[in-house]
Design a protein around this motif. Sequence first.
Motif, PDB file in Angstrom:
ATOM      1  N   CYS A 181       0.838  -1.207   0.000  1.00 41.40           N
ATOM      2  CA  CYS A 181       0.000   0.000   0.000  1.00 41.40           C
ATOM      3  C   CYS A 181       0.869   1.251   0.000  1.00 41.40           C
ATOM      4  CB  CYS A 181      -0.927  -0.003   1.218  1.00 41.40           C
ATOM      5  SG  CYS A 181      -2.291  -1.173   1.144  1.00 41.40           S
ATOM      6  N   ALA A 226       2.374   2.041  -3.259  1.00 42.16           N
ATOM      7  CA  ALA A 226       1.405   2.505  -4.253  1.00 42.16           C
ATOM      8  C   ALA A 226       0.781   3.850  -3.892  1.00 42.16           C
ATOM      9  CB  ALA A 226       0.304   1.459  -4.417  1.00 42.16           C
ATOM     10  N   ILE A 255      -6.330   0.561  -4.067  1.00 44.01           N
ATOM     11  CA  ILE A 255      -4.939   0.201  -3.775  1.00 44.01           C
ATOM     12  C   ILE A 255      -4.884  -0.923  -2.747  1.00 44.01           C
ATOM     13  CG2 ILE A 255      -2.775   1.027  -2.744  1.00 44.01           C
ATOM     14  CD1 ILE A 255      -3.442   3.804  -3.949  1.00 44.01           C
TER      15      ILE A 255
END
Length: 428
Positions: free
Chosen positions: A381, A384, A417
């Motif tokens: 996470c 991203a 995400i």
Amino acid sequence: MPSSEELHKRRHAAVARGVTSMVASYVDHAAGGSLHDVDGREWIDFGSGIAVTSVGNAAPRVVAAVREQVERFTHTCFMVTPYESYVAVCEQLAALTPGTFDKRAALFNSGAEAVENAVKVARHATGRQAVVVFDHAYHGRTNLTMALTAKSMPYKHRFGPFAPEVYRAPMSYPLRDGGLSGAEAAARAIDVIEKQVGAANVAAVLIEPIQGEGGFVVPAPGFLPALSAWAREAGAVFIADEVQTGFCRTGSWFACADEGVEPDLVTTAKGMAGGLPLAGVVGRAELMDAVHPGGLGGTYGGNPIACAAALAAIETMHELDLNAAAKRLEAQFMLRLTALAQGDPGIAEVRGRGAMLALELVKPGSLEPDPLRTAAVARACHAAGLLVLTCGTYANVLRFLPPLVIAEEQVARGLDILAESLLAHLPG
């Protein structure tokens, strides 16, 4: 401006190793539901600085109030020369916390400091010493609050000896309780307290209405009311640690209100002042006023800048109806998280309330915690552009604490995400 890489090198030469950070990117500015680092990268914020920036980073009212206060005066120490904003914050605490009884409040700097002072008040008012806390609890990092906290690493390891007269009872943890109801879990806890401590020795029962660092554990309905009733009958002070749950986070001003519980004392911090350090203890006047003059306080407690920020943050909460916003976020998150759980054998439970939500990750087909996958998903996470936090006694919980002003579109992107990160680390 230095890059994150350059700042990280400087950090290693200047900052103690014991102070850690989840990511190696350094923030330049933030607003609403996003953070922007010094390298020009945007992060969707599902952490709020651990439930602090509920009104958003650099909230306009907070910024204006802080700027005005800084220009007037920055510090006098309320114990030397008082000022109105301290009094006004205490008035707000009395008005917003559960219970219509007469209340008094005192202000401090951090959640741990608030908890420690609540225990001081309870011990002084009752003349007793024993404090009952619960499995999975987190209450802070001072010596007393480390004793109150359940988890050893990293909070307590090799930092002892700890303060005495602290006793631990079993928490209601529905996922791991084998189907115990709230009343049954409370009876189990009360049995431990009465046998191991003795009702007549208990100064305080201290509990988070929804546990924070312990894993966002939501006790079964009826658990909190039963404990509160027992404490009242036993002459003990029932203290709700609302440091993480308070100020609209769960869709109520304070989480205890969801079951009609009226604590004797409430501790607050985190979301209280829009990002500035401020904490408080508020509760029954006869308890708070039992402490002799000079027995409570601190040089920076209720700093005027932090008080101005708190009053502005509370105005923002009212104006934007952030309790309703938390409920809207709950609906948006729950819809997606529940769908993810249905297709992921490693998600044991989706839980939480308002904008305080979590996924507990386990090895498929069991309740064995999966901390490695939890850490891997969080790292994915972060890579991203989504900032998520982990927690839990077993380090296997992903927790979500977005600012209550975050845009619906940002939440949707963040959940995309998260979904991609979970899928990329499906248990084998």
